[in-house]
Scaffold this active site. Structure first.
Site, PDB file in Angstrom:
ATOM      1  N   TYR A  45       0.851  -1.194   0.000  1.00  0.00           N
ATOM      2  CA  TYR A  45       0.000   0.000   0.000  1.00  0.00           C
ATOM      3  C   TYR A  45       0.885   1.242   0.000  1.00  0.00           C
ATOM      4  O   TYR A  45       1.857   1.299   0.746  1.00  0.00           O
ATOM      5  CB  TYR A  45      -0.905   0.029   1.251  1.00  0.00           C
ATOM      6  CG  TYR A  45      -2.363   0.035   0.844  1.00  0.00           C
ATOM      7  CD1 TYR A  45      -2.891   1.128   0.155  1.00  0.00           C
ATOM      8  CD2 TYR A  45      -3.188  -1.053   1.104  1.00  0.00           C
ATOM      9  CE1 TYR A  45      -4.212   1.121  -0.266  1.00  0.00           C
ATOM     10  CE2 TYR A  45      -4.509  -1.058   0.689  1.00  0.00           C
ATOM     11  CZ  TYR A  45      -5.011   0.036   0.004  1.00  0.00           C
ATOM     12  OH  TYR A  45      -6.309   0.033  -0.415  1.00  0.00           O
ATOM     13  N   GLU A  47      -0.502   4.865  -0.637  1.00  0.00           N
ATOM     14  CA  GLU A  47      -1.292   6.073  -0.946  1.00  0.00           C
ATOM     15  C   GLU A  47      -0.428   7.310  -0.791  1.00  0.00           C
ATOM     16  O   GLU A  47       0.364   7.421   0.148  1.00  0.00           O
ATOM     17  CB  GLU A  47      -2.488   6.167   0.007  1.00  0.00           C
ATOM     18  CG  GLU A  47      -3.629   5.271  -0.396  1.00  0.00           C
ATOM     19  CD  GLU A  47      -4.810   5.358   0.567  1.00  0.00           C
ATOM     20  OE1 GLU A  47      -4.670   5.996   1.626  1.00  0.00           O
ATOM     21  OE2 GLU A  47      -5.860   4.769   0.251  1.00  0.00           O
ATOM     22  N   ASP A 205      -6.203  13.082 -25.466  1.00  0.00           N
ATOM     23  CA  ASP A 205      -6.196  11.692 -25.016  1.00  0.00           C
ATOM     24  C   ASP A 205      -5.550  10.893 -26.147  1.00  0.00           C
ATOM     25  O   ASP A 205      -6.190  10.606 -27.158  1.00  0.00           O
ATOM     26  CB  ASP A 205      -7.638  11.225 -24.760  1.00  0.00           C
ATOM     27  CG  ASP A 205      -7.707   9.745 -24.398  1.00  0.00           C
ATOM     28  OD1 ASP A 205      -6.671   9.052 -24.506  1.00  0.00           O
ATOM     29  OD2 ASP A 205      -8.804   9.268 -24.029  1.00  0.00           O
ATOM     30  N   THR A 231      -3.358   5.568 -22.254  1.00  0.00           N
ATOM     31  CA  THR A 231      -3.234   4.244 -21.656  1.00  0.00           C
ATOM     32  C   THR A 231      -1.813   3.773 -21.961  1.00  0.00           C
ATOM     33  O   THR A 231      -1.141   4.338 -22.821  1.00  0.00           O
ATOM     34  CB  THR A 231      -4.223   3.234 -22.282  1.00  0.00           C
ATOM     35  OG1 THR A 231      -4.028   3.238 -23.698  1.00  0.00           O
ATOM     36  CG2 THR A 231      -5.658   3.588 -21.977  1.00  0.00           C
ATOM     37  N   LYS A 234      -1.871  -0.116 -25.185  1.00  0.00           N
ATOM     38  CA  LYS A 234      -2.243  -0.277 -26.600  1.00  0.00           C
ATOM     39  C   LYS A 234      -0.965  -0.249 -27.439  1.00  0.00           C
ATOM     40  O   LYS A 234      -0.170  -1.166 -27.334  1.00  0.00           O
ATOM     41  CB  LYS A 234      -3.249   0.816 -26.983  1.00  0.00           C
ATOM     42  CG  LYS A 234      -4.553   0.757 -26.153  1.00  0.00           C
ATOM     43  CD  LYS A 234      -5.527   1.809 -26.624  1.00  0.00           C
ATOM     44  CE  LYS A 234      -6.880   1.704 -25.965  1.00  0.00           C
ATOM     45  NZ  LYS A 234      -6.945   2.126 -24.573  1.00  0.00           N
ATOM     46  N   ARG A 240      -1.634  -2.933 -18.557  1.00  0.00           N
ATOM     47  CA  ARG A 240      -2.920  -2.247 -18.583  1.00  0.00           C
ATOM     48  C   ARG A 240      -2.884  -1.106 -17.553  1.00  0.00           C
ATOM     49  O   ARG A 240      -2.686  -1.346 -16.369  1.00  0.00           O
ATOM     50  CB  ARG A 240      -3.981  -3.282 -18.196  1.00  0.00           C
ATOM     51  CG  ARG A 240      -5.382  -2.970 -18.574  1.00  0.00           C
ATOM     52  CD  ARG A 240      -6.161  -4.250 -18.706  1.00  0.00           C
ATOM     53  NE  ARG A 240      -5.823  -4.859 -19.983  1.00  0.00           N
ATOM     54  CZ  ARG A 240      -6.341  -4.490 -21.141  1.00  0.00           C
ATOM     55  NH1 ARG A 240      -7.250  -3.555 -21.197  1.00  0.00           N
ATOM     56  NH2 ARG A 240      -5.968  -5.066 -22.253  1.00  0.00           N
TER      57      ARG A 240
HETATM   58  C1  LIG Z   1      -9.011   7.065 -26.646  1.00  0.00           C
HETATM   59  C2  LIG Z   1      -9.231   6.199 -25.444  1.00  0.00           C
HETATM   60  N1  LIG Z   1      -9.224   6.771 -24.228  1.00  0.00           N
HETATM   61  C3  LIG Z   1      -9.437   6.066 -23.109  1.00  0.00           C
HETATM   62  C4  LIG Z   1      -9.645   4.707 -23.163  1.00  0.00           C
HETATM   63  C5  LIG Z   1      -9.973   3.977 -21.894  1.00  0.00           C
HETATM   64  O1  LIG Z   1      -8.990   3.145 -21.477  1.00  0.00           O
HETATM   65  P1  LIG Z   1      -9.325   1.998 -20.387  1.00  0.00           P
HETATM   66  O2  LIG Z   1     -10.018   0.913 -21.114  1.00  0.00           O
HETATM   67  O3  LIG Z   1      -7.972   1.658 -19.870  1.00  0.00           O
HETATM   68  O4  LIG Z   1     -10.192   2.644 -19.344  1.00  0.00           O
HETATM   69  C6  LIG Z   1      -9.642   4.055 -24.391  1.00  0.00           C
HETATM   70  C7  LIG Z   1      -9.867   2.603 -24.456  1.00  0.00           C
HETATM   71  O5  LIG Z   1     -10.118   1.993 -25.406  1.00  0.00           O
HETATM   72  C8  LIG Z   1      -9.447   4.827 -25.565  1.00  0.00           C
HETATM   73  O6  LIG Z   1      -9.486   4.267 -26.778  1.00  0.00           O
END
Ligand SMILES: Cc1ncc(COP(=O)(O)O)c(C=O)c1O
Length: 404
Positions: A45, A47, A205, A231, A234, A240
């Protein structure tokens, strides 16, 4: 006692080994990433944050004892991700996922009810970009910019919607968009549309394309966006999880929004695996990988075009593309094609297409990505051959459906 679960894990290992993986958001991590993930760090842990940061951002420290080692890992992980993207942006490596990263990023700069301008789910956006079914659409007021009749982002519509709705935050990034996203152009639009010296926050994002940005085959949002989320699992080929980068002056807000704002204890085993993935993403081999992902995707997409398929936007510049089956095989849904290909050992996912008339569970398209199979060493010729296999399955299925 051997757990029942290991039998299923073995079955899943074999499934992965014996199928062709074309899901655009998946990849195969290295053994070292797996080793870090499956380590004793899961017991810890922690935090809070390490008390001192390499980039001078003050943090209060941890709420638990015994964090000497995990502090070093988290510090190292942050520094490595800055190296991957050659940036001095502050980085928070604790988000448990991409959606968690987005939740915290919004919370860092927005109040409930503020307006987000983003890309619609049907046009390639993500659930966490303001879908009514998601926290983002419930907490915030969301409006969406359009794509044009060929599926390209309509940059003029971004400008129009900014003038119309005065959003507090404009979000660029997608889950199913096959073209380069022109971050510089969006930033220019934001600067031009600033009213009273105030422009909306610019958030990117880059979850899908982050590996391509790291590998230098997609323009970088750093220096343009205020906040960048991603993320790590990918195209980045890590565990993950999620990351948030921000301009240094937003560091306190972003850190507070992750913990205690939206999460409890960080997953230190995942943070260690993120650090391993960052080490890998810094190598020349990763740059070469990113280049091959894009080349392979282009080769596969061209093969589909040659066979008469309708590709949304007419092509690809990244790791994925969408086939719009409604234009070529109106009897078939994306779901039917996904299921049939599953039976033939090819894994991909159904996807909505621009102007979608079917529900997301049926959908009129399929999304195809090359990140995972490029990790396995597949070449442009291999991908063209897979495209022909997929075509044979689709033609056979179409015939079956026509015959009732
Ligand atoms: C552009 C985008 N943002 C955020 C996410 C969310 O990621 P997670 O599945 O890890 O929550 C995804 C997932 O496919 C995504 O394609």
């Amino acid at each position: 006692m051997e757990s029942k679960v290991f039998e299923w894990i073995e079955q899943e290992r074999q499934r992965q080994e014996n199928t062709i993986e074309l899901i655009a958001s998946e990849n195969f991590t290295s053994d070292n990433v797996m080793r870090a993930m499956g380590s004793c760090l899961t017991n810890k842990y922690s935090e809070g944050y390490p008390a001192y940061r390499h980039d001078g951002v003050g943090r209060k420290g941890r709420y638990y004892g015994g964090c000497q080692v995990v502090d070093r890992i988290e510090e190292y992980c942050c520094a490595k991700w800055q190296e991957v993207f050659q940036t001095d942006y502050h980085v928070n490596v604790q988000p448990h996922s991409g959606s968690q990263a987005n939740l915290a990023a919004y919370q860092a700069v927005l109040k409930p009810g503020d307006t987000i301008l983003a890309m619609d789910l049907n046009n390639g956006g993500h659930l966490s970009h303001g879908s009514a079914a998601n926290f983002s659409g419930k907490i915030y007021h969301t409006v969406f910019y359009d794509v044009d009749e060929n599926g390209f982002i309509d940059y003029d519509d971004i400008a129009r919607k900014i003038r119309q709705y005065h959003p507090d935050l404009v979000l660029a990034g997608a889950s199913a968009y096959s073209r380069i996203i022109d971050f510089a152009r969006i930033r220019e639009i934001l600067d031009k549309c600033a009213t009273g010296g105030r422009r909306p926050w610019f958030m990117v994002d880059m979850a899908h394309i982050a590996g391509l940005v790291a590998g230098g085959v997609h323009p970088s949002p750093f220096g343009l966006a205020d906040i960048v989320t991603t993320t790590t699992h990918k195209t980045l080929r890590g565990p993950r999880g999620g990351l948030i980068f921000c301009r240094p002056e937003l560091a306190g807000k972003v850190d507070g929004a992750v913990f205690p704002g939206t999460q409890g204890g960080p997953l230190q085993h995942v943070i260690a695996a993120k650090a391993v993935a960052a080490e890998e993403a810094c190598t020349p081999a990763f740059r070469d990988y990113a280049r091959r992902v894009v080349e392979n995707c282009d080769a596969m997409c061209r093969e589909f075009l040659k066979m008469g398929y309708h590709v949304v936007t007419g092509g690809t510049e990244n790791h994925l593309f969408l086939l719009d089956l409604s234009r070529t095989h109106p009897r078939l849904t994306g779901a039917m094609v996904q299921e049939e290909l599953d039976r033939h050992g090819i894994t991909l996912n159904k996807n909505c297409v621009p102007g979608e008339k079917r529900s997301p569970m049926e959908a009129s398209g399929v999304r195809i990505g090359t990140a995972a199979e490029t990790t396995r060493g597949k070449t442009a010729e291999d991908f063209a051959a897979i495209a022909r296999r997929i075509d044979a399955v689709i033609r056979e299925l179409d015939k079956k459906v026509a015959e009732g």
